[in-house]
Design a protein around this motif. Structure first.
Motif, PDB file in Angstrom:
ATOM      1  N   GLY A 107       0.755  -1.235   0.080  1.00 53.57           N
ATOM      2  CA  GLY A 107      -0.032   0.030  -0.040  1.00 53.57           C
ATOM      3  C   GLY A 107       1.001   1.217   0.153  1.00 53.57           C
ATOM      4  O   GLY A 107       0.329   2.222   0.154  1.00 53.57           O
ATOM      5  N   GLY A 108       2.138   1.031  -0.307  1.00 52.99           N
ATOM      6  CA  GLY A 108       3.031   2.254  -0.108  1.00 52.99           C
ATOM      7  C   GLY A 108       3.531   2.969   1.206  1.00 52.99           C
ATOM      8  O   GLY A 108       3.892   3.923   1.415  1.00 52.99           O
ATOM      9  N   LEU A 164      -4.904  -1.347   5.061  1.00 47.86           N
ATOM     10  CA  LEU A 164      -3.457  -0.953   4.440  1.00 47.86           C
ATOM     11  C   LEU A 164      -3.312  -0.798   2.761  1.00 47.86           C
ATOM     12  O   LEU A 164      -2.639   0.121   2.452  1.00 47.86           O
ATOM     13  CB  LEU A 164      -2.559  -1.535   5.005  1.00 47.86           C
ATOM     14  CG  LEU A 164      -1.948  -1.227   6.470  1.00 47.86           C
ATOM     15  CD1 LEU A 164      -1.284  -2.309   7.083  1.00 47.86           C
ATOM     16  CD2 LEU A 164      -1.153   0.014   6.520  1.00 47.86           C
ATOM     17  N   GLU A 165      -3.863  -1.829   2.261  1.00 45.79           N
ATOM     18  CA  GLU A 165      -3.889  -2.104   0.961  1.00 45.79           C
ATOM     19  C   GLU A 165      -4.799  -1.225  -0.004  1.00 45.79           C
ATOM     20  O   GLU A 165      -4.668  -1.097  -1.122  1.00 45.79           O
ATOM     21  CB  GLU A 165      -3.895  -3.240   0.637  1.00 45.79           C
ATOM     22  CG  GLU A 165      -2.435  -4.253   0.995  1.00 45.79           C
ATOM     23  CD  GLU A 165      -2.697  -5.613   1.283  1.00 45.79           C
ATOM     24  OE1 GLU A 165      -2.341  -6.311   0.068  1.00 45.79           O
ATOM     25  OE2 GLU A 165      -3.167  -6.042   2.105  1.00 45.79           O
ATOM     26  N   THR A 166      -5.811  -0.503   0.638  1.00 45.32           N
ATOM     27  CA  THR A 166      -6.635   0.044  -0.062  1.00 45.32           C
ATOM     28  C   THR A 166      -6.761   1.764   0.038  1.00 45.32           C
ATOM     29  O   THR A 166      -7.189   2.559  -0.591  1.00 45.32           O
ATOM     30  CB  THR A 166      -8.323  -0.244   0.436  1.00 45.32           C
ATOM     31  OG1 THR A 166      -8.130  -0.416   1.739  1.00 45.32           O
ATOM     32  CG2 THR A 166      -8.348  -1.564  -0.413  1.00 45.32           C
ATOM     33  N   MET A 167      -6.043   2.164   1.063  1.00 44.21           N
ATOM     34  CA  MET A 167      -6.070   3.574   1.400  1.00 44.21           C
ATOM     35  C   MET A 167      -5.302   4.528   0.328  1.00 44.21           C
ATOM     36  O   MET A 167      -6.105   5.307  -0.188  1.00 44.21           O
ATOM     37  CB  MET A 167      -5.102   3.727   2.477  1.00 44.21           C
ATOM     38  CG  MET A 167      -4.953   5.409   2.965  1.00 44.21           C
ATOM     39  SD  MET A 167      -4.330   5.797   4.813  1.00 44.21           S
ATOM     40  CE  MET A 167      -2.667   5.305   4.539  1.00 44.21           C
ATOM     41  N   LEU A 168      -4.265   4.118  -0.259  1.00 42.53           N
ATOM     42  CA  LEU A 168      -3.798   5.171  -1.285  1.00 42.53           C
ATOM     43  C   LEU A 168      -4.531   5.086  -2.514  1.00 42.53           C
ATOM     44  O   LEU A 168      -4.778   6.091  -3.167  1.00 42.53           O
ATOM     45  CB  LEU A 168      -2.218   4.692  -1.530  1.00 42.53           C
ATOM     46  CG  LEU A 168      -1.179   5.392  -2.334  1.00 42.53           C
ATOM     47  CD1 LEU A 168      -1.552   6.985  -2.144  1.00 42.53           C
ATOM     48  CD2 LEU A 168      -0.010   4.748  -2.706  1.00 42.53           C
ATOM     49  N   PRO A 169      -4.917   3.779  -3.082  1.00 50.35           N
ATOM     50  CA  PRO A 169      -5.851   3.872  -4.473  1.00 50.35           C
ATOM     51  C   PRO A 169      -7.044   4.464  -3.990  1.00 50.35           C
ATOM     52  O   PRO A 169      -7.428   5.362  -4.991  1.00 50.35           O
ATOM     53  CB  PRO A 169      -5.798   2.266  -4.654  1.00 50.35           C
ATOM     54  CG  PRO A 169      -5.430   1.583  -3.590  1.00 50.35           C
ATOM     55  CD  PRO A 169      -4.342   2.423  -2.686  1.00 50.35           C
ATOM     56  N   LEU A 170      -7.580   4.563  -2.893  1.00 51.57           N
ATOM     57  CA  LEU A 170      -8.787   5.248  -2.857  1.00 51.57           C
ATOM     58  C   LEU A 170      -8.530   6.648  -2.990  1.00 51.57           C
ATOM     59  O   LEU A 170      -9.322   7.616  -3.283  1.00 51.57           O
ATOM     60  CB  LEU A 170      -9.543   4.912  -1.384  1.00 51.57           C
ATOM     61  CG  LEU A 170     -10.050   3.640  -1.301  1.00 51.57           C
ATOM     62  CD1 LEU A 170     -10.526   2.941   0.092  1.00 51.57           C
ATOM     63  CD2 LEU A 170     -11.359   3.540  -2.083  1.00 51.57           C
ATOM     64  N   LEU A 171      -7.425   7.250  -2.043  1.00 48.25           N
ATOM     65  CA  LEU A 171      -7.267   8.262  -1.910  1.00 48.25           C
ATOM     66  C   LEU A 171      -6.593   9.113  -3.299  1.00 48.25           C
ATOM     67  O   LEU A 171      -7.017  10.295  -3.936  1.00 48.25           O
ATOM     68  CB  LEU A 171      -6.284   8.851  -0.841  1.00 48.25           C
ATOM     69  CG  LEU A 171      -6.418   8.783   0.353  1.00 48.25           C
ATOM     70  CD1 LEU A 171      -5.613   8.813   1.651  1.00 48.25           C
ATOM     71  CD2 LEU A 171      -7.771   9.624   0.854  1.00 48.25           C
ATOM     72  N   LEU A 172      -6.005   8.255  -4.224  1.00 53.32           N
ATOM     73  CA  LEU A 172      -5.469   8.573  -5.464  1.00 53.32           C
ATOM     74  C   LEU A 172      -6.721   9.001  -6.641  1.00 53.32           C
ATOM     75  O   LEU A 172      -6.885   9.755  -7.214  1.00 53.32           O
ATOM     76  CB  LEU A 172      -4.397   7.763  -5.964  1.00 53.32           C
ATOM     77  CG  LEU A 172      -3.137   7.730  -5.242  1.00 53.32           C
ATOM     78  CD1 LEU A 172      -2.312   6.583  -5.968  1.00 53.32           C
ATOM     79  CD2 LEU A 172      -2.465   9.284  -5.676  1.00 53.32           C
ATOM     80  N   ASP A 184      -6.177 -10.241  -4.065  1.00 53.48           N
ATOM     81  CA  ASP A 184      -4.698  -9.581  -4.343  1.00 53.48           C
ATOM     82  C   ASP A 184      -4.013  -9.209  -3.044  1.00 53.48           C
ATOM     83  O   ASP A 184      -2.729  -8.745  -3.387  1.00 53.48           O
ATOM     84  CB  ASP A 184      -4.937  -8.497  -5.322  1.00 53.48           C
ATOM     85  CG  ASP A 184      -5.747  -9.023  -6.742  1.00 53.48           C
ATOM     86  OD1 ASP A 184      -5.495 -10.225  -7.005  1.00 53.48           O
ATOM     87  OD2 ASP A 184      -6.310  -8.025  -7.533  1.00 53.48           O
ATOM     88  N   GLN A 185      -4.444  -9.218  -1.941  1.00 57.75           N
ATOM     89  CA  GLN A 185      -4.046  -8.619  -0.768  1.00 57.75           C
ATOM     90  C   GLN A 185      -3.212  -9.344  -0.095  1.00 57.75           C
ATOM     91  O   GLN A 185      -3.153 -10.698  -0.013  1.00 57.75           O
ATOM     92  CB  GLN A 185      -5.101  -7.865   0.043  1.00 57.75           C
ATOM     93  CG  GLN A 185      -5.995  -7.091  -0.422  1.00 57.75           C
ATOM     94  CD  GLN A 185      -6.742  -6.285   0.567  1.00 57.75           C
ATOM     95  OE1 GLN A 185      -7.139  -5.242   0.528  1.00 57.75           O
ATOM     96  NE2 GLN A 185      -7.493  -7.149   1.436  1.00 57.75           N
ATOM     97  N   PHE A 186      -2.530  -8.797   0.788  1.00 57.66           N
ATOM     98  CA  PHE A 186      -1.226  -9.428   1.338  1.00 57.66           C
ATOM     99  C   PHE A 186      -1.813  -9.524   2.998  1.00 57.66           C
ATOM    100  O   PHE A 186      -1.180 -10.665   3.621  1.00 57.66           O
ATOM    101  CB  PHE A 186       0.273  -8.867   1.529  1.00 57.66           C
ATOM    102  CG  PHE A 186       0.839  -8.699   0.447  1.00 57.66           C
ATOM    103  CD1 PHE A 186       1.582  -9.895   0.174  1.00 57.66           C
ATOM    104  CD2 PHE A 186       0.433  -7.892  -0.812  1.00 57.66           C
ATOM    105  CE1 PHE A 186       2.431  -9.997  -1.351  1.00 57.66           C
ATOM    106  CE2 PHE A 186       1.122  -7.978  -1.979  1.00 57.66           C
ATOM    107  CZ  PHE A 186       2.183  -9.064  -2.216  1.00 57.66           C
ATOM    108  N   THR A 187      -2.672  -8.977   3.190  1.00 60.52           N
ATOM    109  CA  THR A 187      -3.247  -9.066   4.711  1.00 60.52           C
ATOM    110  C   THR A 187      -3.670 -10.352   4.934  1.00 60.52           C
ATOM    111  O   THR A 187      -4.554 -10.976   3.952  1.00 60.52           O
ATOM    112  CB  THR A 187      -4.327  -8.208   5.198  1.00 60.52           C
ATOM    113  OG1 THR A 187      -4.755  -8.342   6.481  1.00 60.52           O
ATOM    114  CG2 THR A 187      -5.503  -7.897   4.004  1.00 60.52           C
TER     115      THR A 187
END
Ligand code: DOR
Ligand code: ZN
Length: 355
Positions: A35-36, A251-259, A308-311
């Motif tokens: 998630g960067g 963790l893996e969705t925060m950045l794509p949602l904000l972008l 696709d997630q690592f969690t």
């Protein structure tokens, strides 16, 4: 290709020690890198909770051998650990105070239990409040009375963001964070896809709020210092079971949602960097991470998929959401830690920010 600094998530539930079937230091830091996020601060409501030197060391030992990104560990404020917590401040990410309904054992209902922590915890060390609604107003009053900066976790309501705005205007040392799920989802599962009939999955604390609350967070973006995931993984079996525990992975969705919000014109890239790097770095006194950056393909359009997630938790409340902006590569302290869907940093590469 967009280049961002390493992102900081000041609010993550790692689940180790005690509930590694949900997540552990290895999987959570893999999710972070995907998630960067290159620094995460871990909450203390584990089993056992982190409230003294021995429990702090349990978490830090696990992190030391397993973490793939940098980390800090909060200590929890308990009814009688104010002296110990204050003495451990240099080793901890900060002090977490649970003043409201939460998951786990750390909860301080009586305000007399808050006082020693406000008196003793070092003024330069972060104090983070789980405090909702009127309890949040009380926490801000404590900040003013004891002249101790406070950081309000997961602000979700219009009344909260407006009071924080007013407190800041008065010069009270209050900062705050907002989670993506409170910016993109509303109560009654109306913001969910594919989840109707499964209300347990929508359980989260603070609860999802109304559209008016969500709108007020966007309108008062300038009052929001940080974005934070409150990544709180529970398995699907638990979420769909009898007593669904509250919490969403994030963790893996925060950045794509904000972008995607940037693409929609609701946020600027600069505003995103402020709230995911510059402000949390300052508020939580975090060290520089030299030679660290995140490469993002801003034009990649795709669907969020739990598969696709690592969690370890195996689901996301954003399943099937179409987003724009994908993390391609993460370089952490000179090493490629994540690239094209693969975590390359080894377990143990992560460093303690208070190390
Ligand atoms: O939804 C939540 N989940 N809120 C909390 O306060 C705790 C967290 C968890 O640990 O699952
Ligand atoms: Zn939390």
């Amino acid at each position: 290709m967009l280049k961002l600094p390493g992102l900081i998530d000041p609010h993550v539930h790692v689940r180790e020690p005690g509930a590694t079937h949900k997540e552990d230091w290895d999987t959570v830091t893999q999710a972070a890198l995907a998630g960067g996020v290159t620094t995460l601060l871990a909450m203390p409501n584990t089993k056992p909770p982190i409230f003294d030197e021995a429990t702090l060391n349990i978490a830090l030992d696990a992190a030391k051998s397993k973490a793939r990104c940098d980390y800090g560990q909060y200590i929890g404020a308990g009814p009688d650990n104010a002296d110990i917590a204050a003495s451990l401040a240099p080793k901890a990410a900060g002090l977490k105070m649970y003043l409201d309904s939460t998951f786990g054992e750390l909860r301080l209902d009586d305000m007399t239990l808050w006082m020693p922590h406000f008196q003793k915890f070092p003024k330069s060390a972060p104090m983070v409040m789980h405090s909702e609604s009127r309890t949040m107003a009380a926490a801000i009053l404590f900040s003013a009375i004891y002249d101790h900066p406070v950081h309000i976790a997961h602000v979700s309501l219009k009344e909260e963001i407006l009071l924080i705005k007013a407190a800041k205007e008065k010069g009270i040392k209050v900062t705050c964070e907002v989670c993506p799920h409170h910016l993109f989802l509303t109560k009654g599962l109306t913001g969910f896809k594919n989840l109707s009939g499964l209300p347990g999955r929508g359980e989260v604390r603070p609860r999802l709020a109304t559209q008016e609350d969500v709108d007020s967070l966007w309108t008062n973006l300038d009052v929001i210092d940080c974005f934070a995931t409150d990544h709180a993984p529970h398995t699907l079996q638990e979420k769909d079971g009898e007593n669904p525990p509250p919490g969403f992975p994030g963790l893996e969705t925060m950045l794509p949602l904000l972008l995607t919000a940037v693409d929609d014109g609701r946020l600027t890239v600069d505003g995103l960097i402020q709230r995911l790097h510059t402000n949390p770095k300052r508020i939580f006194n975090l060290p520089d991470q030299p030679e660290t950056w995140v490469e993002v393909d801003e034009n990649a359009v795709y669907e969020i998929k739990a598969a696709d997630q690592f969690t370890r938790c195996g689901w996301t409340p954003f399943e099937g959401w179409k987003v724009k902006g994908k993390v391609r590569k993460v370089v952490l302290r000179g090493k490629t830690a994540f690239e094209n869907g693969k975590v390359l940093a080894e377990a143990g590469y992560g460093r303690n920010v208070r190390g």
